[in-house]
Design an enzyme around this catalytic site. Structure first.
Site, PDB file in Angstrom:
ATOM      1  N   TYR A   1     -14.695   4.066  10.380  1.00  0.00           N
ATOM      2  CA  TYR A   1     -13.236   3.875  10.271  1.00  0.00           C
ATOM      3  C   TYR A   1     -12.554   4.205  11.598  1.00  0.00           C
ATOM      4  CZ  TYR A   1      -8.375   4.988   9.155  1.00  0.00           C
ATOM      5  OH  TYR A   1      -7.003   5.049   9.168  1.00  0.00           O
TER       6      TYR A   1
ATOM      7  N   LYS B   1     -10.453   1.686  14.240  1.00  0.00           N
ATOM      8  CA  LYS B   1      -9.047   1.896  14.627  1.00  0.00           C
ATOM      9  C   LYS B   1      -8.930   1.945  16.151  1.00  0.00           C
ATOM     10  CE  LYS B   1      -6.630   1.890  10.901  1.00  0.00           C
ATOM     11  NZ  LYS B   1      -5.505   0.989  10.703  1.00  0.00           N
TER      12      LYS B   1
ATOM     13  N   GLY C   1       0.839  -1.201   0.000  1.00  0.00           N
ATOM     14  CA  GLY C   1       0.000   0.000   0.000  1.00  0.00           C
ATOM     15  C   GLY C   1       0.872   1.248   0.000  1.00  0.00           C
ATOM     16  N   PHE C   2       0.226   2.396   0.152  1.00  0.00           N
ATOM     17  CA  PHE C   2       0.945   3.677   0.071  1.00  0.00           C
ATOM     18  C   PHE C   2       2.067   3.751   1.122  1.00  0.00           C
ATOM     19  CE2 PHE C   2       0.496   8.136   1.980  1.00  0.00           C
ATOM     20  CZ  PHE C   2       1.621   8.615   1.315  1.00  0.00           C
ATOM     21  N   ILE C   3       1.712   3.759   2.389  1.00  0.00           N
ATOM     22  CA  ILE C   3       2.745   3.897   3.428  1.00  0.00           C
ATOM     23  C   ILE C   3       3.581   2.619   3.497  1.00  0.00           C
ATOM     24  CG2 ILE C   3       3.182   4.338   5.885  1.00  0.00           C
ATOM     25  CD1 ILE C   3       0.407   5.737   5.977  1.00  0.00           C
TER      26      ILE C   3
HETATM   27  N1  NAD Z   1      -2.615   7.547   4.800  1.00  0.00           N
HETATM   28  C1  NAD Z   1      -2.991   8.163   5.907  1.00  0.00           C
HETATM   29  O1  NAD Z   1      -3.117   9.404   5.952  1.00  0.00           O
HETATM   30  C2  NAD Z   1      -3.242   7.366   7.164  1.00  0.00           C
HETATM   31  C3  NAD Z   1      -3.564   8.085   8.333  1.00  0.00           C
HETATM   32  C4  NAD Z   1      -3.814   7.368   9.495  1.00  0.00           C
HETATM   33  C5  NAD Z   1      -3.719   5.989   9.508  1.00  0.00           C
HETATM   34  N2  NAD Z   1      -3.430   5.318   8.355  1.00  0.00           N
HETATM   35  C6  NAD Z   1      -3.353   3.855   8.416  1.00  0.00           C
HETATM   36  O2  NAD Z   1      -2.107   3.429   7.912  1.00  0.00           O
HETATM   37  C7  NAD Z   1      -2.236   2.181   7.221  1.00  0.00           C
HETATM   38  C8  NAD Z   1      -1.714   2.312   5.804  1.00  0.00           C
HETATM   39  O3  NAD Z   1      -2.470   3.334   5.142  1.00  0.00           O
HETATM   40  P1  NAD Z   1      -2.252   3.703   3.611  1.00  0.00           P
HETATM   41  O4  NAD Z   1      -2.632   5.128   3.438  1.00  0.00           O
HETATM   42  O5  NAD Z   1      -0.929   3.223   3.168  1.00  0.00           O
HETATM   43  O6  NAD Z   1      -3.433   2.840   2.965  1.00  0.00           O
HETATM   44  P2  NAD Z   1      -3.405   1.760   1.796  1.00  0.00           P
HETATM   45  O7  NAD Z   1      -4.840   1.459   1.513  1.00  0.00           O
HETATM   46  O8  NAD Z   1      -2.554   2.245   0.671  1.00  0.00           O
HETATM   47  O9  NAD Z   1      -2.690   0.526   2.480  1.00  0.00           O
HETATM   48  C9  NAD Z   1      -3.374  -0.467   3.190  1.00  0.00           C
HETATM   49  C10 NAD Z   1      -2.981  -1.815   2.619  1.00  0.00           C
HETATM   50  O10 NAD Z   1      -3.698  -2.840   3.338  1.00  0.00           O
HETATM   51  C11 NAD Z   1      -4.100  -3.832   2.398  1.00  0.00           C
HETATM   52  N3  NAD Z   1      -5.277  -4.531   2.909  1.00  0.00           N
HETATM   53  C12 NAD Z   1      -6.552  -4.077   3.019  1.00  0.00           C
HETATM   54  N4  NAD Z   1      -7.348  -5.036   3.486  1.00  0.00           N
HETATM   55  C13 NAD Z   1      -6.556  -6.145   3.680  1.00  0.00           C
HETATM   56  C14 NAD Z   1      -6.809  -7.454   4.146  1.00  0.00           C
HETATM   57  N5  NAD Z   1      -8.042  -7.851   4.497  1.00  0.00           N
HETATM   58  N6  NAD Z   1      -5.765  -8.332   4.209  1.00  0.00           N
HETATM   59  C15 NAD Z   1      -4.510  -7.953   3.821  1.00  0.00           C
HETATM   60  N7  NAD Z   1      -4.237  -6.720   3.377  1.00  0.00           N
HETATM   61  C16 NAD Z   1      -5.244  -5.814   3.310  1.00  0.00           C
HETATM   62  C17 NAD Z   1      -4.432  -3.042   1.131  1.00  0.00           C
HETATM   63  O11 NAD Z   1      -4.410  -3.870  -0.027  1.00  0.00           O
HETATM   64  C18 NAD Z   1      -3.344  -1.977   1.136  1.00  0.00           C
HETATM   65  O12 NAD Z   1      -2.230  -2.375   0.383  1.00  0.00           O
HETATM   66  C19 NAD Z   1      -3.733   1.824   7.269  1.00  0.00           C
HETATM   67  O13 NAD Z   1      -3.943   0.929   8.339  1.00  0.00           O
HETATM   68  C20 NAD Z   1      -4.398   3.167   7.558  1.00  0.00           C
HETATM   69  O14 NAD Z   1      -5.625   3.007   8.219  1.00  0.00           O
HETATM   70  C21 NAD Z   1      -3.186   5.975   7.184  1.00  0.00           C
END
Ligand code: NAD
Length: 320
Positions: A154, A158, A11-13
């Site tokens: 959401y 969390k 995913g992104f992060i």
């Molecule tokens: N981007 C932000 O601003 C932000 C802020 C706060 C928290 N977060 C948290 O950080 C984490 C990463 O966020 P992101 O922005 O990279 O999001 P993202 O959607 O790009 O990454 C999440 C990854 O989890 C995978 N995923 C989803 N459901 C799944 C499952 N059932 N089994 C296995 N993999 C699964 C997705 O395919 C994806 O690659 C997430 O948990 C998100 O809630 C992100």
């Protein structure tokens, strides 16, 4: 030699984190189901291909769901730690499918932590969110706030996952479980539906952006490189037991200020169309980052103008 299980690692992060770990010589197993939400699978496939090509032999990518117990047991065995970033992200889409968000974000977290505990894994790091603070927490938000009035499914999932972790860790008190509350993360490869990427894409194409509300909503934007450094700092320095940490800039800006800064970064005047504030969006996010500064020896380094320039550079290179 350290070997990590990074969930959500394409995913992104997650893919930025995976790259940083591999770049310093560690081994990484990624567990990700290439979910189609909240944005298409295609981008995740691309991240997987690039990482596999660049770091062949040191990365394994497993396409499976985090609620699968057998997979969780197999992949947690023998790791230095589980860096649990997988989940369904996004406040607005969580209203459309709260049941799926609950299964993935809560049951998935409990499944992985249970497997990690059985395997004797010393570290379980959880990617939580600033959204747990809702609108009821005094700002700047401090980690000791009760955070019990979520504004969206959401946010509730969390916070629920954090509480499930806190209860489960009573069984393994020596386990280190940092809960990292990320504040709006941006940077190259940011999720396409998020504000900065979608706004800058429109601006570069000369199209208007849609701004929610009157522009006075405030957000604490944090660059993905700072988030990755925060995750690495927590893997090194977080203490035994459960401990939440805010990872934010500590310097929120209004959406109007963001648009002005994006105009500077893109070298264009940005046209704005207004729309009502969507359900679930909080009025402001603002991190108190004193705990992360003191205990993790972490602080953000990338200021907004510099960070936006990295996004513009990435978007321009995609067009080329
Ligand atoms: N981007 C932000 O601003 C932000 C802020 C706060 C928290 N977060 C948290 O950080 C984490 C990463 O966020 P992101 O922005 O990279 O999001 P993202 O959607 O790009 O990454 C999440 C990854 O989890 C995978 N995923 C989803 N459901 C799944 C499952 N059932 N089994 C296995 N993999 C699964 C997705 O395919 C994806 O690659 C997430 O948990 C998100 O809630 C992100």
């Amino acid at each position: 030699m350290r070997r990590w299980l990074v969930t959500g690692g394409v995913g992104f992060i997650g893919h930025h984190l995976t790259r940083a770990l591999l770049g310093r010589g560690d081994f990484v197993t990624v567990l990700d189901d290439f979910s189609d939400a909240p944005y298409p699978t295609r981008l995740k496939r691309r991240h997987a291909e690039v990482l596999s090509r660049e770091f062949a032999g040191r990365i394994e990518i497993v396409d499976a769901c985090i609620t699968n117990r057998e997979t969780a047991a197999r992949l947690t065995a023998g790791t230095s730690g589980v860096l649990h970033l997988a989940g369904l992200a996004g406040v607005r889409p969580s209203f459309a499918d709260p049941a799926r968000y609950s299964v993935v974000n809560i049951e998935g977290t409990a499944t992985l932590l249970d497997a990690a505990q059985r395997a004797g894994t010393p570290l379980f790091l959880f990617a939580s969110s600033s959204s747990v603070y809702g609108n009821a927490t005094p700002l700047p938000a401090n980690e000791d706030a009760p955070a019990i009035v979520p504004e969206s499914p959401y946010a509730a999932t969390k916070r629920a996952a954090e509480l499930v972790i806190a209860s489960m860790v009573r069984k393994t008190p020596a386990m280190r479980c940092p809960l990292l509350r990320f504040f709006t993360v941006y940077g190259p490869w940011q999720r396409p539906e998020m504000a900065i990427t979608s706004f800058l894409r429109s601006a570069i194409a000369g199209k208007p952006i849609t701004m929610f509300g009157d522009g006075s909503m405030r957000r604490d934007f944090t660059h993905v490189e700072d988030i990755v450094r925060g995750i690495l700092a927590a893997t090194d320095r977080a203490p035994s037991g459960v401990r939440p940490y805010n990872l934010g800039s500590g310097a929120p800006v209004t959406l109007s200020e963001l648009v002005t800064a994006m105009g500077r970064a893109a070298g264009r005047e940005i046209q704005i169309e207004r729309a009502p504030i969507p359900l679930g969006d909080v009025e402001a996010t603002f991190a108190d980052i004193s705990r992360a500064r003191t205990e993790l020896e972490w602080q953000p380094r990338i200021v907004l103008d510099e960070g936006l320039a990295t996004v513009v550079k990435w978007l321009e290179s995609e067009k080329a």
